[in-house]
Design a protein around this motif. Structure first.
Motif, PDB file in Angstrom:
ATOM      1  N   ASP A  75      50.119  -8.557  63.671  1.00  0.00           N
ATOM      2  CA  ASP A  75      49.797  -8.855  63.013  1.00  0.00           C
ATOM      3  C   ASP A  75      49.620  -9.393  61.839  1.00  0.00           C
ATOM      4  O   ASP A  75      48.473  -9.807  61.717  1.00  0.00           O
ATOM      5  CB  ASP A  75      48.974  -7.025  63.362  1.00  0.00           C
ATOM      6  CG  ASP A  75      50.811  -7.003  62.232  1.00  0.00           C
ATOM      7  OD1 ASP A  75      51.336  -7.360  62.625  1.00  0.00           O
ATOM      8  OD2 ASP A  75      50.559  -5.492  62.111  1.00  0.00           O
ATOM      9  N   SER A 589      47.934  -5.987  70.132  1.00  0.00           N
ATOM     10  CA  SER A 589      47.791  -7.345  69.195  1.00  0.00           C
ATOM     11  C   SER A 589      46.136  -6.919  69.046  1.00  0.00           C
ATOM     12  O   SER A 589      45.986  -8.317  69.048  1.00  0.00           O
ATOM     13  CB  SER A 589      47.686  -8.157  71.051  1.00  0.00           C
ATOM     14  OG  SER A 589      47.239  -7.265  72.342  1.00  0.00           O
ATOM     15  N   ILE A 592      44.467  -5.530  64.703  1.00  0.00           N
ATOM     16  CA  ILE A 592      44.037  -6.469  63.502  1.00  0.00           C
ATOM     17  C   ILE A 592      42.592  -6.334  63.646  1.00  0.00           C
ATOM     18  O   ILE A 592      41.472  -6.192  62.925  1.00  0.00           O
ATOM     19  CB  ILE A 592      43.968  -7.679  63.174  1.00  0.00           C
ATOM     20  CG1 ILE A 592      45.572  -7.911  63.118  1.00  0.00           C
ATOM     21  CG2 ILE A 592      43.351  -8.722  62.069  1.00  0.00           C
ATOM     22  CD1 ILE A 592      45.892  -6.982  61.315  1.00  0.00           C
TER      23      ILE A 592
END
Ligand code: SF4
Ligand code: MSK
Length: 671
Positions: A75, A589, A592
């Protein structure tokens, strides 16, 4: 492994572009349309999961729990990649604004050959935002003070960026609260780079907070400055008839294309091309004069002010050279493909670089200097005219469309309210009544990874059917222009009944062309004025409005997306996300990606999402608009309530026998 090749019809919706792609095949030449099929994108880098910020890497994080050599988590790496792109985009827009500010300074001091202050009213209005005295002063004195104030914004170290005071008061307070009020333009960009150097800011949320501040320094800083000064020096746009697509090139004239972004040189080339001395020089070379046209945002700048035709958008730059009819392509900054010079070696076309910041191997460099701009513009045109005799076989597609660009926020204000009282009231009222369901801005680039213009025009047309008023800029606006969607009332049969009624009553097209990519700040101004007009809440995030960049490709687009989000707008990007992650392979993953949607919405009221499917873009746009309408307590959108007034209603009435017409009009029986 090479990707499967697409047909030209799958590469672009534009018949002119298809024709030129077949021409490229005949000549054995490649373009971005075909090169993109040869290049398989790196799926790890493409998902934002690769870091190459230091010499210990690159670090590619492909398994759960993996970190970079320095220990950076996925991140953090994604947030750093994202902010670096935004910093580059903000820098590009803002450096353009800086050059404009120095030009304004030179004009104010009579040191800029050929330029003058064209819109004194706008100069006075802008100066008054900053309490610069205007009464009893010459335009040059006011311009000098404004230029100093604007130049200072770039190097300002503390305090608040001056143009940010033009945002709604509530939004400014939010920015202060959240610590994202920009201090100075250069400072935010530099700090973004500093924070992402090895061993600095490693908290992704903290990094993304500064990404917002960096982007806001673009939208409410560099880009806003660029738009203001362009209007002051070259005139605030108003509707004007123009044309778009490669068919604007002429067989019998010297074709010069200006491509890039800054209007300073292109405006002077427009002036020089109309100079009798240059026209005579072109005639002496056997041509019927100089035919000027534009590509990308330079096209938008001269299209909306002088009606100079647009040869096309981003992906048309190579196609224009393939016509063999272009004597010179004059480029300044941004969105210029390096492939141009190599392609041009197959033709007589001269690629002329002009910015001190941009050189391309194989191009002729004639450096622009605003102090002697007219002289340089004439030199460039003479170079193009001298090249006319070298023209070989030409192949110009006979495809072009008319359009009406030039809807600056000042003009929209004026046309809504009329000359006695310019106002956004009618627009707010139309939204409140449900005639207009909401507003969408469709902006941004072309990207050869998707079918050229398809996403732009599909989403545009679907939203129009749903009574969504559209404003467009950049290459997206040119895509709609090429399809004939920016033409007066011509496309109104494809528009929802309420929106059609409004367009007919005011006499506007349902898609308003608002300019180039820096001119997205005009959209911020429109949204702010809609808030100030009342009835749609007290901040931008309450307006039923959405921003879309269906075919984005540039870092500038990311900066635009984030400054709109930070201003309270729901922003949808098409295509691939640069921080998508691969949640099927590395769990979390996409942290964000989720944060810039849900997390940012909680803070800013705006959010940013990447959506590949155009129908899903439309669905989410309408859902958001309806959610905002409901929050404001506005009536639910119902298309059946409208569509029986304006020109359409008059035509219906005219077809009735007189007694029925009188009854319908006046509610009384006619004798
Ligand atoms: Fe790898 Fe860390 Fe260097 Fe990035 S900063 S390349 S994650 S070691
Ligand atoms: S030119 S940034 S391709 S809109 Fe502004 Fe077009 Fe995008 Fe360049």
């Amino acid at each position: 492994m090479a990707k499967e090749k697409r047909t030209h019809e799958e590469r672009t919706t534009d018949p002119a572009a298809q024709e030129m792609l077949y021409r490229a095949d005949e000549l054995g030449l490649s373009t971005a349309f075909t090169r993109v099929d040869e290049l398989v994108p790196c799926n790890i880098g493409g998902a934002g999961m690769c870091c190459k910020l230091c010499g210990m890497g690159p670090c590619r994080l492909t398994k759960d729990g993996m970190t970079g050599i320095c220990g950076a988590t996925i991140d953090t790496i994604q947030a750093r990649n994202f902010i670096r792109a935004i910093a580059a985009g903000s820098a590009a827009h803002s450096d353009h604004g800086r050059d404009m500010a120095f030009t304004l300074k030179a004009v104010a001091n009579h040191q800029a050959e050929g330029y003058s202050i064209k819109d004194v009213a706008k100069l006075r209005m802008i100066a008054s935002y900053y309490d610069i005295p205007i009464e009893g002063r010459s335009p040059e004195e006011i311009a000098n003070d404004l230029a100093d104030l604007y130049i200072a914004q770039f190097g300002q170290q503390k305090g608040e960026l001056a143009p940010a005071r033009r945002a709604p008061a509530k939004r400014q307070a939010l920015w202060r609260d959240l610590g994202v009020m920009p201090r100075g333009i250069d400072r935010e960009v530099v700090e973004a780079l500093h924070r992402t150097h090895i061993g600095d800011d490693q908290d992704p949320v903290h990094i993304l907070q500064h990404a917002v501040r960096t982007a806001l320094s673009d939208g409410w800083g560099g880009s806003m400055i660029a738009t203001d000064i362009s209007d002051i020096l070259f005139g605030t746009p108003a509707p004007i008839l123009g044309q778009a697509n490669l068919g604007v090139l002429r067989d019998d004239m010297v074709n010069v294309i200006v491509h890039g972004h800054e209007p300073t040189l292109s405006q002077m080339i427009v002036a020089a091309s109309q100079d009798p001395e240059i026209i005579e020089y072109a005639r002496s070379a056997g041509a019927n004069g100089v035919n000027l046209s534009g590509i990308c945002c330079t096209a938008n700048e001269i299209l909306m002010r002088q009606g100079i035709p647009a040869a096309g958008n981003f992906l048309h730059q190579e196609l224009a050279i393939l016509t063999g009819a272009v004597e010179a392509m004059v480029v300044d900054v941004q969105c210029i493909m390096q492939a141009l010079t190599d392609l041009a070696t197959n033709f007589h076309t001269k690629i002329i670089t002009t910015s001190p910041k941009v050189r391309i191997k194989g191009a002729l460099h004639i450096e622009f200097d605003e102090h002697k701009a007219l002289t340089i513009a004439k030199e460039i045109l003479r170079t193009a005219i001298d090249n006319y005799k070298n023209r070989g076989e030409t192949h110009i597609p006979r495809v072009k469309e008319n359009l009406v660009p030039g809807f600056s926020h000042e003009y929209i204000n004026y046309m809504l309210g009329g000359s006695y009282r310019a106002s956004f009231r009618p627009l707010n009222d139309a939204i409140m009544a449900g005639r207009i369901r909401g507003v969408a801005a469709i902006v941004g680039c072309n990207n050869p990874r998707s079918k050229q213009d398809y996403l732009h025009t599909y989403v545009s047309q679907e939203l129009l059917k749903q009574d969504v008023l559209l404003v467009e800029t950049g290459c997206g606006a040119i895509a709609s222009a090429k399809l004939g969607l920016l033409l007066g009332e011509a496309g109104l049969d494809k528009v929802g009944p309420g929106l059609r009624e409004v367009c007919e009553a005011i006499g506007i097209p349902p898609i308003l062309h608002m300019g180039s990519c820096v001119d997205n700040t005009r959209i911020l101004t429109v949204l702010t004025q809609m808030v100030e007009e009342g009835g749609l809440g007290d901040d931008i995030d309450q307006i039923p409005a959405v921003g879309l960049a269906p075919e984005w490709m540039s870092e500038k687009a990311l900066s635009i997306g984030v400054y709109c989000m930070g201003s309270g707008v729901y922003v949808i990007f098409g295509g691939a996300s640069p921080i998508s992650g691969m949640p099927d392979r590395v769990s979390d993953s996409d942290l964000i990606l989720r944060y810039i949607s849900e997390g940012w919405e909680k803070l800013y009221g705006g959010k940013m999402e990447f959506v590949a499917d155009p129908d899903e873009m439309v669905r989410r746009t309408l859902a958001h608009i309806d959610k905002k309408r409901a929050a404001l307590g506005l009536p639910e959108y119902d298309p059946n309530r409208f569509g029986r007034s304006g020109d359409r209603r008059m035509l219906e009435l005219e077809s009735l026998p007189l007694p029925e017409r009188v009854k319908a009009l006046y509610g009384v029986a006619a004798d």
